[in-house]
Design a protein around this motif. Structure first.
Motif, mmCIF file in Angstrom:
data_model
loop_
_atom_site.group_PDB
_atom_site.id
_atom_site.type_symbol
_atom_site.label_atom_id
_atom_site.label_comp_id
_atom_site.label_asym_id
_atom_site.label_seq_id
_atom_site.Cartn_x
_atom_site.Cartn_y
_atom_site.Cartn_z
ATOM 1 N N CYS A 15 0.839 -1.197 0.000
ATOM 2 C CA CYS A 15 0.000 0.000 0.000
ATOM 3 C C CYS A 15 0.868 1.238 0.000
ATOM 4 O O CYS A 15 0.668 2.158 -0.757
ATOM 5 C CB CYS A 15 -0.817 0.079 1.290
ATOM 6 N N GLY A 16 1.854 1.221 0.903
ATOM 7 C CA GLY A 16 2.749 2.364 1.066
ATOM 8 C C GLY A 16 3.412 2.728 -0.232
ATOM 9 O O GLY A 16 3.347 3.878 -0.649
ATOM 10 N N THR A 17 3.994 1.767 -0.932
ATOM 11 C CA THR A 17 4.700 2.111 -2.164
ATOM 12 C C THR A 17 3.712 2.628 -3.197
ATOM 13 O O THR A 17 3.992 3.592 -3.872
ATOM 14 C CB THR A 17 5.454 0.916 -2.788
ATOM 15 N N SER A 18 2.547 1.992 -3.273
ATOM 16 C CA SER A 18 1.652 2.421 -4.342
ATOM 17 C C SER A 18 1.207 3.865 -4.099
ATOM 18 O O SER A 18 1.137 4.638 -5.018
ATOM 19 C CB SER A 18 0.458 1.488 -4.473
ATOM 20 N N SER A 19 0.984 4.270 -2.852
ATOM 21 C CA SER A 19 0.501 5.630 -2.662
ATOM 22 C C SER A 19 1.628 6.651 -2.850
ATOM 23 O O SER A 19 1.366 7.799 -3.123
ATOM 24 C CB SER A 19 -0.170 5.793 -1.310
ATOM 25 N N ALA A 60 -3.453 15.315 -8.525
ATOM 26 C CA ALA A 60 -3.034 15.536 -9.910
ATOM 27 C C ALA A 60 -1.559 15.177 -10.040
ATOM 28 O O ALA A 60 -0.820 15.190 -9.053
ATOM 29 C CB ALA A 60 -3.253 16.993 -10.298
ATOM 30 N N ASP A 61 -1.158 14.839 -11.279
ATOM 31 C CA ASP A 61 0.245 14.513 -11.557
ATOM 32 C C ASP A 61 0.974 15.667 -12.212
ATOM 33 O O ASP A 61 2.175 15.832 -12.039
ATOM 34 C CB ASP A 61 0.319 13.301 -12.488
ATOM 35 N N SER A 80 -4.258 9.060 -10.833
ATOM 36 C CA SER A 80 -5.387 8.309 -11.400
ATOM 37 C C SER A 80 -5.457 6.901 -10.826
ATOM 38 O O SER A 80 -6.468 6.222 -10.955
ATOM 39 C CB SER A 80 -5.240 8.208 -12.911
ATOM 40 N N GLY A 81 -4.362 6.419 -10.227
ATOM 41 C CA GLY A 81 -4.307 5.042 -9.755
ATOM 42 C C GLY A 81 -4.010 4.067 -10.887
ATOM 43 O O GLY A 81 -3.959 2.862 -10.686
ATOM 44 N N ASP A 82 -3.798 4.607 -12.087
ATOM 45 C CA ASP A 82 -3.545 3.772 -13.261
ATOM 46 C C ASP A 82 -2.201 4.247 -13.823
ATOM 47 O O ASP A 82 -2.008 5.436 -14.069
ATOM 48 C CB ASP A 82 -4.715 3.995 -14.233
ATOM 49 N N ASP A 83 -1.273 3.318 -14.005
ATOM 50 C CA ASP A 83 0.089 3.778 -14.327
ATOM 51 C C ASP A 83 0.252 4.254 -15.769
ATOM 52 O O ASP A 83 1.337 4.654 -16.184
ATOM 53 C CB ASP A 83 1.142 2.728 -13.936
ATOM 54 N N LYS A 84 -0.830 4.247 -16.548
ATOM 55 C CA LYS A 84 -0.756 4.771 -17.920
ATOM 56 C C LYS A 84 -1.478 6.111 -18.064
ATOM 57 O O LYS A 84 -1.474 6.721 -19.129
ATOM 58 C CB LYS A 84 -1.402 3.773 -18.894
ATOM 59 N N THR A 85 -2.142 6.537 -16.998
ATOM 60 C CA THR A 85 -2.940 7.764 -17.093
ATOM 61 C C THR A 85 -2.424 8.816 -16.115
ATOM 62 O O THR A 85 -2.236 8.521 -14.943
ATOM 63 C CB THR A 85 -4.421 7.472 -16.777
ATOM 64 N N LEU A 86 -2.201 10.017 -16.631
ATOM 65 C CA LEU A 86 -1.798 11.127 -15.769
ATOM 66 C C LEU A 86 -2.969 12.084 -15.622
ATOM 67 O O LEU A 86 -3.661 12.382 -16.598
ATOM 68 C CB LEU A 86 -0.627 11.892 -16.392
ATOM 69 N N ILE A 87 -3.179 12.549 -14.418
ATOM 70 C CA ILE A 87 -4.203 13.573 -14.204
ATOM 71 C C ILE A 87 -3.553 14.942 -14.357
ATOM 72 O O ILE A 87 -2.597 15.276 -13.675
ATOM 73 C CB ILE A 87 -4.836 13.458 -12.806
ATOM 74 N N GLY A 106 4.323 7.611 -23.216
ATOM 75 C CA GLY A 106 3.477 6.437 -23.005
ATOM 76 C C GLY A 106 2.303 6.649 -22.057
ATOM 77 O O GLY A 106 1.805 5.705 -21.453
ATOM 78 N N TYR A 107 1.861 7.902 -21.924
ATOM 79 C CA TYR A 107 0.730 8.178 -21.025
ATOM 80 C C TYR A 107 -0.459 8.755 -21.778
ATOM 81 O O TYR A 107 -0.309 9.373 -22.822
ATOM 82 C CB TYR A 107 1.120 9.205 -19.960
ATOM 83 N N LYS A 108 -1.624 8.588 -21.141
ATOM 84 C CA LYS A 108 -2.835 9.305 -21.548
ATOM 85 C C LYS A 108 -3.076 10.397 -20.509
ATOM 86 O O LYS A 108 -2.609 10.298 -19.388
ATOM 87 C CB LYS A 108 -4.045 8.372 -21.532
ATOM 88 N N ILE A 109 -3.874 11.386 -20.917
ATOM 89 C CA ILE A 109 -4.166 12.499 -20.008
ATOM 90 C C ILE A 109 -5.639 12.493 -19.618
ATOM 91 O O ILE A 109 -6.503 12.268 -20.457
ATOM 92 C CB ILE A 109 -3.885 13.835 -20.748
ATOM 93 N N GLU A 110 -5.882 12.745 -18.358
ATOM 94 C CA GLU A 110 -7.260 12.960 -17.901
ATOM 95 C C GLU A 110 -7.266 14.347 -17.251
ATOM 96 O O GLU A 110 -6.362 14.649 -16.476
ATOM 97 C CB GLU A 110 -7.570 11.900 -16.850
ATOM 98 N N ILE A 111 -8.266 15.168 -17.590
ATOM 99 C CA ILE A 111 -8.224 16.559 -17.124
ATOM 100 C C ILE A 111 -9.147 16.809 -15.935
ATOM 101 O O ILE A 111 -10.286 16.360 -15.915
ATOM 102 C CB ILE A 111 -8.582 17.513 -18.284
#
Ligand code: ARG
Length: 254
Positions: free
Chosen positions: A20-24, A93-94, A30-37, A71-76
């Motif tokens: 848990c610690g590392t993931s947070s 946000a990232d 976004s919690g998804d390693d391909k999507t940046l907020i 290699g990322y997608k964007i979510e706004i």
């Protein structure tokens, strides 16, 4: 309970907590390693504005291109300008692209990319206001966006000109206050002001001799995205991709 079972359970729990610690700490908002907020304040055309429910603009295109190269997608996420830095700090946000200036004050809290667009601050007012130069601001009421460098600049004038500084969350609200006669003027960045000057024929503007370092991308402190995005940004500057986006969004730079 048998002692070995208890030990096993404790170890299991510790492992789960560690995971848990590392993931947070490292994962994307976004919690998804391909999507940046990407957080922004969509009141700032041509950098970002609302087209129906969608946020569009120069910053959106730039973020999408830079993300894609890595290699990322964007979510706004659209929010008030004054909330953007804390959105990064609280992992909501990232990245932030919001025509944001990389100031020393902000650099204490977030990291910035290289500058991707330059700007100048203008004083915008009604032609009938008679405000033609800095000294005409004496005893006037000036509107600025909450949390912006324009607010800092206006605060700097406060004593000198006995200025009343009023802040609002959205640039469009500041424009309304000028139209309604409640504000005498506003300090707004040149490219954003240009859109209003074009629309509102009763408006005029002049430039301030202040420093405005322009816009950069903000990241969480020590994010490994900063170096990656800077590399891609340099690539876009060198191969003309950035210029193409500038031509697309800033009409007078064709
Ligand atoms: N460049 C100014 C600053 O960083 C204003 C940016 C406002 N951006 C926006 N999307 N409303 O303080």
């Amino acid at each position: 309970m048998k002692k070995w079972l208890l030990l096993l359970m404790t170890a299991g729990l510790a492992a789960a907590l560690a995971a848990c610690g590392t993931s947070s700490n490292n994962s994307n908002a976004s919690g998804d390693d391909k999507t940046l907020i990407m957080a922004t304040s969509a009141d700032y055309p041509p950098f970002e504005s609302k087209d129906g429910d969608k946020v569009v603009g120069f910053d959106v295109d730039l973020a999408t291109a830079l993300a894609k190269k890595n290699g990322y997608k964007i979510e706004i996420q659209d929010m008030d300008f004054a909330s953007l830095v804390s959105a990064l700090k609280t992992n909501k946000a990232d990245i932030v692209l919001a025509g944001m200036t990389p100031t020393e004050k902000r650099k204490k809290q977030v990291d910035f990319s290289d500058v991707y667009y330059n700007a100048e601050n203008l004083v915008v007012s009604k032609k009938s206001s008679g405000i033609k130069a800095e000294k005409d601001l004496k005893d006037k009421t000036v509107g600025v966006q909450l949390g912006s460098i324009q607010q800092d600049e206006a605060n700097g004038f406060q004593k000198k000109y006995n200025l009343t500084v009023e802040d609002r969350n959205k640039i469009s609200d500041i424009i309304q206050e000028i139209k309604a006669g409640r504000f005498d003027a506003a300090i707004i960045e040149d490219k954003v002001a240009a859109g209003y000057l074009e629309k509102e024929k009763e408006f005029q503007a002049f430039g301030l001799n202040s420093s405005n370092e322009g816009s950069a991308i903000a990241f969480k402190k020590n994010s490994d995205l900063t170096a990656k995005f800077n590399k891609s940004l340099k690539e876009m500057k060198d191969n003309g991709e950035l210029d193409q986006l500038i031509k697309k969004w800033f009409a007078d730079e064709k």
